[in-house]
Design a protein around this motif. Structure first.
Motif, mmCIF file in Angstrom:
data_model
loop_
_atom_site.group_PDB
_atom_site.id
_atom_site.type_symbol
_atom_site.label_atom_id
_atom_site.label_comp_id
_atom_site.label_asym_id
_atom_site.label_seq_id
_atom_site.Cartn_x
_atom_site.Cartn_y
_atom_site.Cartn_z
ATOM 1 N N ASN A 189 0.748 -1.055 -0.052
ATOM 2 C CA ASN A 189 -0.361 -0.165 0.403
ATOM 3 C C ASN A 189 0.876 1.276 -0.101
ATOM 4 O O ASN A 189 1.590 1.200 1.127
ATOM 5 C CB ASN A 189 -0.892 -0.071 1.424
ATOM 6 N N LEU A 190 0.560 1.273 -0.887
ATOM 7 C CA LEU A 190 2.224 3.124 -1.662
ATOM 8 C C LEU A 190 1.219 4.081 -0.904
ATOM 9 O O LEU A 190 2.259 5.478 -1.425
ATOM 10 C CB LEU A 190 2.595 2.615 -2.540
ATOM 11 N N THR A 191 0.173 4.469 -0.417
ATOM 12 C CA THR A 191 -0.579 5.704 -0.286
ATOM 13 C C THR A 191 -0.859 5.661 1.437
ATOM 14 O O THR A 191 -1.069 6.890 1.774
ATOM 15 C CB THR A 191 -2.257 5.312 -0.945
ATOM 16 N N ARG A 193 -0.082 6.960 5.187
ATOM 17 C CA ARG A 193 1.187 7.943 5.144
ATOM 18 C C ARG A 193 0.706 8.256 7.025
ATOM 19 O O ARG A 193 -0.655 7.752 7.258
ATOM 20 C CB ARG A 193 1.096 9.193 5.241
ATOM 21 N N ASN A 216 7.388 9.208 6.577
ATOM 22 C CA ASN A 216 6.550 9.520 4.983
ATOM 23 C C ASN A 216 7.623 10.636 4.456
ATOM 24 O O ASN A 216 6.646 9.576 2.770
ATOM 25 C CB ASN A 216 5.536 10.948 5.740
ATOM 26 N N ASP A 220 7.153 8.607 0.473
ATOM 27 C CA ASP A 220 6.824 9.642 -0.699
ATOM 28 C C ASP A 220 8.248 9.302 -1.381
ATOM 29 O O ASP A 220 8.163 9.574 -2.779
ATOM 30 C CB ASP A 220 7.127 10.658 -0.252
ATOM 31 N N VAL A 223 7.346 5.829 -3.202
ATOM 32 C CA VAL A 223 6.673 5.734 -4.984
ATOM 33 C C VAL A 223 7.157 6.725 -6.762
ATOM 34 O O VAL A 223 7.284 6.194 -6.982
ATOM 35 C CB VAL A 223 6.215 6.687 -4.132
ATOM 36 N N ASP A 284 -0.856 2.554 -13.175
ATOM 37 C CA ASP A 284 0.265 3.445 -11.122
ATOM 38 C C ASP A 284 -0.433 1.771 -10.617
ATOM 39 O O ASP A 284 -1.377 1.318 -11.092
ATOM 40 C CB ASP A 284 -0.864 4.286 -11.293
ATOM 41 N N VAL A 286 -1.115 1.741 -8.145
ATOM 42 C CA VAL A 286 -2.268 2.130 -6.603
ATOM 43 C C VAL A 286 -3.823 1.560 -7.571
ATOM 44 O O VAL A 286 -4.821 0.893 -7.119
ATOM 45 C CB VAL A 286 -2.934 3.355 -6.000
ATOM 46 N N ASP A 287 -3.438 2.169 -8.706
ATOM 47 C CA ASP A 287 -4.855 1.397 -10.118
ATOM 48 C C ASP A 287 -5.143 -0.082 -10.767
ATOM 49 O O ASP A 287 -5.879 0.196 -11.211
ATOM 50 C CB ASP A 287 -4.892 2.537 -10.296
#
Length: 457
Positions: A189-191, A193, A216, A220, A223, A284, A286-287
């Motif tokens: 999970n790269l989102t 924080r 954090n 970043d 990513v 991406d 994430v998507d």
């Protein structure tokens, strides 16, 4: 950590409480003792004027009865002629000592102490006033004082525990948020924080805030690096389009025939693989849609052997495929398994002489599907080095990554990759074992296909 902070608070508060409350309790005890003796001195001094005027027993008895100690039967007057007014509790020797010294003092008496106060009488003699002080008067109020001090100590400990628990809870919540975010980042999970401002971060220690800022920043950076890596992979894959275009044009000019058809099929498949790499690299993560694992190992192996069979015919290599009669579901993607099988078969063509035979055997068990690729070549001189990533020495065009790709695929299912010697052909043998304990639902069209390749010698 929370319990450790509570224990530290208890230990510190108890030590502080003992350091202050024990001396205070001793002071209270001494104060009670001094208060009792001071009161007895006042009682004795109250008879001084009467003794200075008269030594009449009745007058002295009335004067003693007017005092608090006399009313309680704790006061006695020893006259110079040896007569005693009241109830005496001390020995004659102790009286003589007090009279000779002509100063007040305390002596031990049964059940307490006695204050002996010498007083000069009207006829020039010395009378001794005895005031009895029981042990109960010496410790009056001390027990209550100790109970109050103990209650104060327990209250201080309770307050310190509550404060330490609250502080520890804040620290633990911050540490748990950081640990949860680290696990989430590690799982892909790269989102994720860690909050460093607002209500969730309120009360967090400065050190944990710095750790959250660092986490954090690291997330970043990860990513950013992954995005740069995807772009680099896409750019490098795009560079292959020019030579692929040339290959496609040359393959189109080959005319008709099995070799020409196989070459055109290989070029078309290579173009599809390059396009897939570019699309995957630019997507991406994430998507990205979830990947559905599962394919039929028999169909994949049959397809890849058919692909390599054209080259085997050109080089005069006898080959054999066995064990491909029944479907063998495995919990891996079709493309990954095809890449692993291509790596195993590619090793045969790259590391053995032209005309060397090879065989592929597929065996499906209850817990695993095994793919064995054997050949009649010289075999492995150092299996441990051959399977190590990037350590192969296959000459020009060899990267040393093929066996490592197959090994990672096997280990991803709980299986393994083993190198040995083929009992049938006498050369190298590579065994790829895929664990099938995870249930895999095969596509319906794959389950219906039961055809098989024709073996060649």
């Amino acid at each position: 950590m929370r319990w450790a902070m509570v224990k530290a608070a208890i230990a510190g508060t108890v030590m502080v409480a003992l350091a202050f409350l024990i001396p205070l309790g001793l002071v209270v005890q001494q104060t009670a003792r001094d208060r009792a003796f001071t009161a007895s001195e006042r009682q004795a001094a109250a008879l001084g004027p009467a003794l200075a005027i008269t030594t009449d027993r009745d007058a002295i008895d009335r004067a003693a009865a007017s005092t608090e100690a006399g009313a309680k039967g704790r006061l006695a007057v020893h006259l110079p002629d040896g007569e005693v007014v009241g109830s005496a509790r001390v020995d004659p020797d102790q009286l003589d000592t007090a009279a000779d010294r002509n100063r007040a003092g305390t002596v031990k008496a049964p059940g307490g102490y006695a204050l002996l106060q010498p007083v000069a009488v009207d006829r020039g003699g010395i009378a001794v006033v005895e005031v009895y002080v029981p042990d109960a008067d010496l410790s009056r109020g001390v027990g209550t004082a100790w109970l109050v001090l103990s209650g104060v100590a327990l209250g201080l400990v309770a307050v310190s525990v509550a404060v330490a628990d609250r502080m520890g809870n804040r620290i633990i919540r911050s540490a748990r948020r950081l640990a949860t975010a680290a696990r989430s980042l590690g799982s892909g999970n790269l989102t994720v924080r860690v909050p460093v401002e607002g209500r969730e971060a309120a009360g967090a220690p400065e050190e944990l805030r710095e750790a959250a800022y660092a986490f954090n920043a690291m997330a970043d950076r990860v990513v950013h690096l992954l995005a740069a890596e995807r772009e680099l992979a896409a750019d490098l894959s795009h560079r292959l389009r020019t030579p692929l275009t040339v290959l496609r044009l040359n393959a189109a000019a080959l005319g008709q025939g099995d070799a020409a058809d196989a070459t055109r099929h290989a070029v078309a498949q290579l173009e599809r693989e390059v396009d897939q790499i570019i699309r995957t690299a630019r997507r991406d993560p994430v998507d990205a849609p979830p990947t559905v694992l599962g394919c039929d190992a028999v169909e994949v192996v049959r397809d890849r052997v058919a692909f390599w069979s054209a080259l085997a015919e050109d080089e005069g290599r006898p080959w054999q495929l066995s064990g491909d009669r029944e479907p063998a579901p495995v919990p891996v993607q079709r493309g990954d398994l095809a890449a692993a099988v291509d790596a195993l078969l590619g090793n045969v063509f790259r590391h053995t002489a032209v005309g060397t035979p090879f065989a592929v055997d597929l065996a499906a068990g209850e817990d695993a599907v095994t793919v064995r690729v054997g050949d009649g070549g010289p075999g492995f001189t150092d299996p441990a080095t051959a399977i190590r990533r990037g350590a192969g020495h296959g000459g020009e065009g060899s990267t040393g990554l093929g066996l490592d790709i197959a090994r990672k695929l096997a280990e991803g299912t709980g299986g393994d990759l083993a190198l040995g010697r083929s009992a049938a052909l006498g050369g190298a043998e590579i065994t790829l074992r895929l664990n099938t304990r995870t249930e895999v639902e095969l596509p319906r069209q794959q389950r219906r296909r039961t055809g098989r390749l024709i073996r060649k010698d």
